[in-house]
Design an enzyme around this catalytic site. Structure first.
Site, PDB file in Angstrom:
ATOM      1  N   THR A   1       0.613  -1.419   0.082  1.00 28.98           N
ATOM      2  CA  THR A   1       0.557   0.713  -0.115  1.00 28.98           C
ATOM      3  C   THR A   1       0.749   1.292   0.191  1.00 28.98           C
ATOM      4  O   THR A   1       0.693   1.744  -0.465  1.00 28.98           O
ATOM      5  CB  THR A   1      -0.662  -0.291   1.670  1.00 28.98           C
ATOM      6  OG1 THR A   1      -1.516  -1.096   1.080  1.00 28.98           O
ATOM      7  CG2 THR A   1      -1.659   1.398   1.421  1.00 28.98           C
TER       8      THR A   1
ATOM      9  N   ASN B   1      -7.181 -10.300  -6.168  1.00 29.35           N
ATOM     10  CA  ASN B   1      -6.320 -10.585  -4.925  1.00 29.35           C
ATOM     11  C   ASN B   1      -7.803 -11.431  -4.426  1.00 29.35           C
ATOM     12  O   ASN B   1      -8.232 -12.530  -3.916  1.00 29.35           O
ATOM     13  CB  ASN B   1      -6.292  -9.280  -3.922  1.00 29.35           C
ATOM     14  CG  ASN B   1      -7.940  -8.680  -4.101  1.00 29.35           C
ATOM     15  OD1 ASN B   1      -8.215  -8.347  -5.110  1.00 29.35           O
ATOM     16  ND2 ASN B   1      -7.565  -8.167  -2.355  1.00 29.35           N
TER      17      ASN B   1
ATOM     18  N   GLN C   1      -0.376 -10.736  -5.824  1.00 27.62           N
ATOM     19  CA  GLN C   1      -0.977 -11.349  -5.836  1.00 27.62           C
ATOM     20  C   GLN C   1      -0.375 -12.529  -6.710  1.00 27.62           C
ATOM     21  O   GLN C   1      -0.046 -14.070  -6.653  1.00 27.62           O
ATOM     22  CB  GLN C   1      -2.198 -11.566  -5.893  1.00 27.62           C
ATOM     23  CG  GLN C   1      -3.173 -10.577  -5.027  1.00 27.62           C
ATOM     24  CD  GLN C   1      -3.019 -11.389  -3.595  1.00 27.62           C
ATOM     25  OE1 GLN C   1      -3.128 -12.311  -3.102  1.00 27.62           O
ATOM     26  NE2 GLN C   1      -3.995 -11.497  -2.527  1.00 27.62           N
TER      27      GLN C   1
ATOM     28  N   SER D   1       5.050  -7.749  -2.087  1.00 24.12           N
ATOM     29  CA  SER D   1       4.329  -8.111  -0.892  1.00 24.12           C
ATOM     30  C   SER D   1       4.935  -8.310   0.439  1.00 24.12           C
ATOM     31  O   SER D   1       5.353  -9.978  -0.598  1.00 24.12           O
ATOM     32  CB  SER D   1       3.307  -7.219  -0.918  1.00 24.12           C
ATOM     33  OG  SER D   1       2.390  -7.363   0.924  1.00 24.12           O
TER      34      SER D   1
ATOM     35  N   HIS E   1       4.222 -10.774   2.989  1.00 24.62           N
ATOM     36  CA  HIS E   1       3.510 -11.026   4.010  1.00 24.62           C
ATOM     37  C   HIS E   1       2.325 -11.847   2.428  1.00 24.62           C
ATOM     38  O   HIS E   1       1.822 -12.977   2.876  1.00 24.62           O
ATOM     39  CB  HIS E   1       2.686 -10.455   4.519  1.00 24.62           C
ATOM     40  CG  HIS E   1       1.448 -10.138   4.034  1.00 24.62           C
ATOM     41  ND1 HIS E   1       0.434  -9.902   4.767  1.00 24.62           N
ATOM     42  CD2 HIS E   1       1.285  -8.276   3.974  1.00 24.62           C
ATOM     43  CE1 HIS E   1      -0.693  -9.380   3.744  1.00 24.62           C
ATOM     44  NE2 HIS E   1      -0.022  -8.443   3.391  1.00 24.62           N
TER      45      HIS E   1
ATOM     46  N   THR F   1      14.406   4.706   9.095  1.00 26.50           N
ATOM     47  CA  THR F   1      14.888   3.728   9.037  1.00 26.50           C
ATOM     48  C   THR F   1      14.453   2.230   8.715  1.00 26.50           C
ATOM     49  O   THR F   1      12.763   2.058   8.794  1.00 26.50           O
ATOM     50  CB  THR F   1      15.519   3.562  10.914  1.00 26.50           C
ATOM     51  OG1 THR F   1      15.459   4.072  11.054  1.00 26.50           O
ATOM     52  CG2 THR F   1      16.467   1.904  11.262  1.00 26.50           C
TER      53      THR F   1
ATOM     54  N   CYS G   1      -8.416  -6.553   3.229  1.00 23.19           N
ATOM     55  CA  CYS G   1      -8.077  -5.453   3.657  1.00 23.19           C
ATOM     56  C   CYS G   1      -9.339  -4.460   3.964  1.00 23.19           C
ATOM     57  O   CYS G   1      -9.352  -3.171   4.064  1.00 23.19           O
ATOM     58  CB  CYS G   1      -7.130  -4.988   2.797  1.00 23.19           C
ATOM     59  SG  CYS G   1      -8.096  -4.198   1.208  1.00 23.19           S
TER      60      CYS G   1
END
Lengths: 389, 389
Positions: A75, A158, A186, A206, A208, A245, A332
């Site tokens: 995102t 997705n 995806q 992404s 995850h 960071t 989401c």
């Protein structure tokens, strides 16, 4: 003796369980003290972890490692890329209008940093496949005096798992001088993804969704000549493209996850076979079930279906009580109950509630049986209740 | 037999080593599969981790837990808050001008989402303490017809450790109708921080400065009535204030770190004593050393000093080779060699190179001795080289 019923997690498109390689790398990184920007030994050790992961993510996308800019997730990457201010070398380039598809993830559909009036949406067909003629028509009307067109869309959906004709979209975009952003979240790790072959200027990925940790992602540039104005500003991290960071432990897990799924691309036959078996049984158990996008190119792990009269959110809760994690729409948008924007874009009315079953490399035949048994009970109960009503 | 020389990590202001409680919570969270936005059992388990951490961060700041919005770090939090578009309840509020101090962290000094011409900088004195008269004069000239003033500054300085008079700054800001943002990154866990007592509308906090992992932070609102326009857009996470799947494992570590440092606030005498001992020895070893900001209120863990003629970057490398991690300036600006903007703001010229030694609760007397021994060697070598030249 307390018996804990086994659970079947069939919601990999929402988030995938952590892969062992990612877990081991993260556990090791817990002992890495330094700030990757520090020049002392501890800092350099942290830096090495970041750069190793950068190479692994680049390899998964067919990109150069210096094109990878780490973010806090897809995102953030999308909000960074969906922006009117770019620089090309030392010059400024303006994107005047954004073109996204109606079936895109909310992080694209929201338009990023564009004003709503500078965003146009192109349609998908009844199977959820992007209507490339609609995009072409929009781009032909783009006024280049204001700036370049920015086209952004997804490679794999997705909810439905539909694989979009991104190479054709890339050719259309390039023919109109557009910059092309592809949300590959995806897709990577499930189908081969090559940024150059797609013709994309940028990919969004992404961690995850591929078995790395949540809270880390990246955008991948095909060239360091064209870059968006930073979204997060302050320090000079990520070559000035993204301040703050780095999420060291997250990045430490993202890299190995990318390496593992990259190696597994040739060995996904069992997932497709399991998917096909589940779909066959769904339509045997509930002959009036609709499996969406069944006739078009799809990811081999995703089943998106509806049964007339069966409320998807209620069904999801029933599955959960039976020990099976599936999704009604995407995670989401969970919490806000309502029809899926993807189904709406495909021409379905408010009545259709889709249930998504998404498998992973770790999904076992027992998980499929678990789901099917719970589904059978659910359909029987639904039929009883309908007769009683 | 290979002997590995012990290292002394004295760079806690750049990033602190992971606390055991954070490590254990993160290790446990590696097994938590769900997406916190998913409504099934796995998703709800992930959600509980996020909400528990939210309560712990709120407690450390004297805030309500629903005021805590998780971000990827302090820099993202700052870029989110430093913005002209706010909403107050259902209405829009415009911030027309940003006021930051010359000694702020780059994530404030960069101005966030403000154009450079909408940012004014107020000065600090020779000790690095904010000149509140300078701020007052700037705010008296603020034109409220365009919008409200936004005042943002730090509570404790990352380089000098100076504790700013934020309560007075808060009163000045409020008297002018300004919104007040306080970067509490280096302060929380080291001194008591209470958002209401400070008079701040928002605090910025970071996990990795207090012994949690890198890549997670938060902004903390004192009221849910006033909120900035989201920076990262897409899904409805964090009550619509920040889109994107939460950094679950990072947040899992952030919470316990906040709880641990919150409990340790009364027990920091040994850090101050060690700091004082190191400073005394520095000036004994190098009588011409300057310890910056020594006469004003400072964090008890931070020593920022310079020795005439001793280049800070070269010294840092020498310390590293001796097994001691210290910093020349802040980590976020490492890599780009140049004078510290904080020292420049304090009126020092380009010649002054500051070395920062920052201690933690885990720092042992042996670490202090290790540093002092390396410093003594460095000063002797420097004197020899100066004589030889």
């Amino acid at each position: 003796m307390l018996m804990v019923a086994p659970r079947s997690y069939l919601d990999h498109n929402a988030t995938a369980p952590l892969l062992n390689d990612a877990r081991e790398a993260m556990t090791a990184a817990l002992n890495c003290t330094g700030n990757p920007s520090s020049v002392h030994s501890e800092g350099r050790a942290a830096r090495r972890i970041v750069e190793q992961a950068r190479r692994e993510i680049a390899k998964l996308c067919g990109a150069q490692s210096d094109g990878v800019v780490f973010t806090s997730g897809a995102t953030e990457a999308a909000t960074t890329l969906l922006c009117s201010k770019y620089r090309a070398g030392r010059g400024a380039v303006r994107m005047s209008h954004l073109y996204v598809s109606a079936a895109d993830h909310p992080c694209l559909l929201s338009g990023g940093r564009f004003d709503p009036e500078s965003v146009s949406v192109f349609s998908v067909d009844g199977d959820g496949v992007i209507d490339t003629d609609a995009l072409r028509a929009l781009l032909e009307n783009h006024d280049k005096n204001d700036g370049l067109p920015l086209v952004a869309t997804h490679l794999a959906n997705n909810e439905t798992g539909v694989i979009q004709p991104v190479e054709e979209i890339g050719r259309i975009a390039k023919a109109c001088g557009a910059v092309f952003v592809v949300d590959a979240v995806q897709a990577v790790g499930r189908i081969p993804v090559d940024i150059t072959k797609i013709g994309a200027d940028f990919l969004i990925v992404s961690s995850h969704k591929i078995g790395g940790p949540k809270g880390v992602g990246a955008f991948v540039a095909n060239s360091d000549l064209l870059l968006p104005a930073p979204l997060i500003v302050g320090g000079a991290q990520e070559k000035g493209c993204r301040a703050g960071t780095e999420n060291l432990i997250g990045i430490a897990g993202f890299g190995p996850a990318a390496a593992v799924v990259g190696c597994g691309l040739d060995n996904r036959r069992h997932i497709r076979d399991m998917r096909d078996r589940i779909e066959r049984r769904i339509t045997e158990i509930a002959p009036d079930a609709t499996v969406f996008s069944r006739s078009v190119a799809r990811l081999d792990n995703t089943i998106f279906f509806a049964v007339a009269g069966l409320d998807a959110e209620t069904a999801q809760i029933a599955f959960d009580l039976s020990g099976v994690a599936v999704s009604a729409g995407s995670a989401c948008s969970s919490g806000k109950v309502g029809p899926s924007h993807v189904l709406q874009a495909m021409g379905h009315g408010d009545e259709a509630g889709g249930l998504r079953v998404s498998l992973g490399a770790d999904t076992q035949p027992e998980d499929a049986d678990h789901f099917l048994s719970a589904f059978e009970q659910l359909v029987e109960r639904h039929a009883r209740n309908s007769r009683a009503a």
